[in-house]
Scaffold this motif. Structure first.
Motif, PDB file in Angstrom:
ATOM      1  N   VAL A  53       5.625  -6.084 -10.910  1.00  0.00           N
ATOM      2  CA  VAL A  53       5.467  -6.160 -12.352  1.00  0.00           C
ATOM      3  C   VAL A  53       5.032  -7.543 -12.821  1.00  0.00           C
ATOM      4  O   VAL A  53       4.542  -7.693 -13.931  1.00  0.00           O
ATOM      5  CB  VAL A  53       6.756  -5.733 -13.084  1.00  0.00           C
ATOM      6  N   ARG A  54       5.210  -8.558 -11.984  1.00  0.00           N
ATOM      7  CA  ARG A  54       4.829  -9.919 -12.380  1.00  0.00           C
ATOM      8  C   ARG A  54       3.331 -10.156 -12.260  1.00  0.00           C
ATOM      9  O   ARG A  54       2.766 -10.972 -12.982  1.00  0.00           O
ATOM     10  CB  ARG A  54       5.588 -10.934 -11.526  1.00  0.00           C
ATOM     11  N   THR A  55       2.693  -9.453 -11.328  1.00  0.00           N
ATOM     12  CA  THR A  55       1.269  -9.684 -11.094  1.00  0.00           C
ATOM     13  C   THR A  55       0.399  -8.472 -11.406  1.00  0.00           C
ATOM     14  O   THR A  55      -0.802  -8.497 -11.161  1.00  0.00           O
ATOM     15  CB  THR A  55       1.018 -10.106  -9.631  1.00  0.00           C
ATOM     16  N   ASN A  56       1.019  -7.394 -11.927  1.00  0.00           N
ATOM     17  CA  ASN A  56       0.293  -6.171 -12.256  1.00  0.00           C
ATOM     18  C   ASN A  56      -0.440  -5.625 -11.030  1.00  0.00           C
ATOM     19  O   ASN A  56      -1.619  -5.299 -11.074  1.00  0.00           O
ATOM     20  CB  ASN A  56      -0.675  -6.395 -13.421  1.00  0.00           C
ATOM     21  N   THR A  57       0.305  -5.545  -9.898  1.00  0.00           N
ATOM     22  CA  THR A  57      -0.265  -5.002  -8.670  1.00  0.00           C
ATOM     23  C   THR A  57       0.597  -3.844  -8.170  1.00  0.00           C
ATOM     24  O   THR A  57       1.788  -3.767  -8.448  1.00  0.00           O
ATOM     25  CB  THR A  57      -0.379  -6.075  -7.565  1.00  0.00           C
ATOM     26  N   ALA A  58      -0.045  -2.965  -7.426  1.00  0.00           N
ATOM     27  CA  ALA A  58       0.645  -1.822  -6.847  1.00  0.00           C
ATOM     28  C   ALA A  58       0.033  -1.514  -5.489  1.00  0.00           C
ATOM     29  O   ALA A  58      -1.155  -1.745  -5.266  1.00  0.00           O
ATOM     30  CB  ALA A  58       0.522  -0.607  -7.768  1.00  0.00           C
ATOM     31  N   ALA A  81      -8.628  -1.658   0.431  1.00  0.00           N
ATOM     32  CA  ALA A  81      -8.213  -0.378   1.006  1.00  0.00           C
ATOM     33  C   ALA A  81      -8.505  -0.346   2.494  1.00  0.00           C
ATOM     34  O   ALA A  81      -9.478  -0.949   2.958  1.00  0.00           O
ATOM     35  CB  ALA A  81      -8.934   0.771   0.315  1.00  0.00           C
ATOM     36  N   ILE A  82      -7.661   0.362   3.220  1.00  0.00           N
ATOM     37  CA  ILE A  82      -7.933   0.652   4.624  1.00  0.00           C
ATOM     38  C   ILE A  82      -7.760   2.146   4.814  1.00  0.00           C
ATOM     39  O   ILE A  82      -6.784   2.744   4.356  1.00  0.00           O
ATOM     40  CB  ILE A  82      -7.049  -0.164   5.587  1.00  0.00           C
ATOM     41  N   THR A  83      -8.744   2.770   5.433  1.00  0.00           N
ATOM     42  CA  THR A  83      -8.723   4.210   5.644  1.00  0.00           C
ATOM     43  C   THR A  83      -7.777   4.536   6.788  1.00  0.00           C
ATOM     44  O   THR A  83      -7.881   3.950   7.872  1.00  0.00           O
ATOM     45  CB  THR A  83     -10.140   4.733   5.938  1.00  0.00           C
ATOM     46  N   LEU A  84      -6.873   5.477   6.529  1.00  0.00           N
ATOM     47  CA  LEU A  84      -5.892   5.893   7.531  1.00  0.00           C
ATOM     48  C   LEU A  84      -6.297   7.187   8.225  1.00  0.00           C
ATOM     49  O   LEU A  84      -6.147   7.323   9.442  1.00  0.00           O
ATOM     50  CB  LEU A  84      -4.516   6.070   6.879  1.00  0.00           C
ATOM     51  N   LYS A 122      -6.843   9.940   3.640  1.00  0.00           N
ATOM     52  CA  LYS A 122      -5.716   9.124   3.209  1.00  0.00           C
ATOM     53  C   LYS A 122      -6.121   7.676   3.422  1.00  0.00           C
ATOM     54  O   LYS A 122      -6.636   7.315   4.478  1.00  0.00           O
ATOM     55  CB  LYS A 122      -4.448   9.441   4.002  1.00  0.00           C
ATOM     56  N   ALA A 123      -5.914   6.878   2.398  1.00  0.00           N
ATOM     57  CA  ALA A 123      -6.228   5.453   2.475  1.00  0.00           C
ATOM     58  C   ALA A 123      -5.136   4.665   1.768  1.00  0.00           C
ATOM     59  O   ALA A 123      -4.627   5.095   0.724  1.00  0.00           O
ATOM     60  CB  ALA A 123      -7.592   5.144   1.846  1.00  0.00           C
ATOM     61  N   MET A 124      -4.786   3.529   2.345  1.00  0.00           N
ATOM     62  CA  MET A 124      -3.812   2.620   1.746  1.00  0.00           C
ATOM     63  C   MET A 124      -4.571   1.695   0.806  1.00  0.00           C
ATOM     64  O   MET A 124      -5.552   1.062   1.208  1.00  0.00           O
ATOM     65  CB  MET A 124      -3.138   1.806   2.857  1.00  0.00           C
ATOM     66  N   PHE A 125      -4.128   1.629  -0.455  1.00  0.00           N
ATOM     67  CA  PHE A 125      -4.774   0.785  -1.460  1.00  0.00           C
ATOM     68  C   PHE A 125      -3.812  -0.289  -1.941  1.00  0.00           C
ATOM     69  O   PHE A 125      -2.625  -0.027  -2.139  1.00  0.00           O
ATOM     70  CB  PHE A 125      -5.213   1.618  -2.671  1.00  0.00           C
ATOM     71  N   TRP A 126      -4.340  -1.493  -2.142  1.00  0.00           N
ATOM     72  CA  TRP A 126      -3.620  -2.567  -2.825  1.00  0.00           C
ATOM     73  C   TRP A 126      -4.420  -2.835  -4.087  1.00  0.00           C
ATOM     74  O   TRP A 126      -5.554  -3.308  -4.031  1.00  0.00           O
ATOM     75  CB  TRP A 126      -3.506  -3.811  -1.952  1.00  0.00           C
TER      76      TRP A 126
END
Length: 170
Positions: A53-58, A81-84, A122-126
């Motif tokens: 919540v401090r950096t508006n990231t998920a 992102a990295i594709t899984l 499925k991909a992991m996103f930051w």
């Protein structure tokens, strides 16, 4: 001449209550079955992992089922992102991401994610900063930021009797 400064108390930030409720110093978040797949439209789901919540990231894993897509969206921050599993791409680009591929998106980019892989993707996103979503006619629909993602996760858990994992809130 009076040189004393007048100290003005500023109003609290609109999301201060959420920051105080969910802010943490760090966390470990297991990726087991206690962490649900939360529906995201007709053809997708999100497994949430972290909300800062401090950096508006998920951080999350996006699962788009075969033949599905995510509406056109515009990023206001950097996304990695990295594709899984499976394969995916954006209609606006000529590449296809496959397992192990890394994708880096810059602020201001707009695109429409799809997967025509029969098994989906499925991909992991930051995600850093807000993302504006648009309908098929290009009209603004909503903005997803860390607070939207928190709401998405917590409302689903509350509606389905799933314990909210406080470790996700970093």
């Amino acid at each position: 001449m009076n040189l004393e400064r007048k100290i003005t108390k500023l109003p609290p930030e609109p999301h201060q209550a959420m920051i105080e409720r969910f802010g943490r110093e760090g966390a470990y978040i297991p990726g087991d079955d206690r962490n649900p797949w939360v529906p995201f439209g007709e053809h997708a789901a999100i497994k949430h992992f972290a909300f800062d919540v401090r950096t508006n990231t998920a951080a999350n894993i996006l699962w788009v089922k075969g033949g599905g897509r995510i509406g056109t969206h515009k990023h206001h921050g950097v996304v990695s992102a990295i594709t899984l599993e499976g394969s995916w791409g954006y209609y606006e680009y000529d590449w296809t991401a496959r397992p192990g591929d890394f994708v880096y998106e810059l602020p201001g980019t707009a695109h429409t994610l799809y997967s025509d892989d029969p098994n989906g993707m499925k991909a992991m996103f930051w995600l850093n900063g807000p993302i504006d979503f648009y309908d098929d006619e290009g009209k603004f629909e909503f903005t997803a930021d860390v607070f939207w993602f928190i709401d998405h996760y917590t409302k689903y858990c509350e509606a389905n009797g799933i314990e909210i994992d406080q470790n996700m809130f970093i």
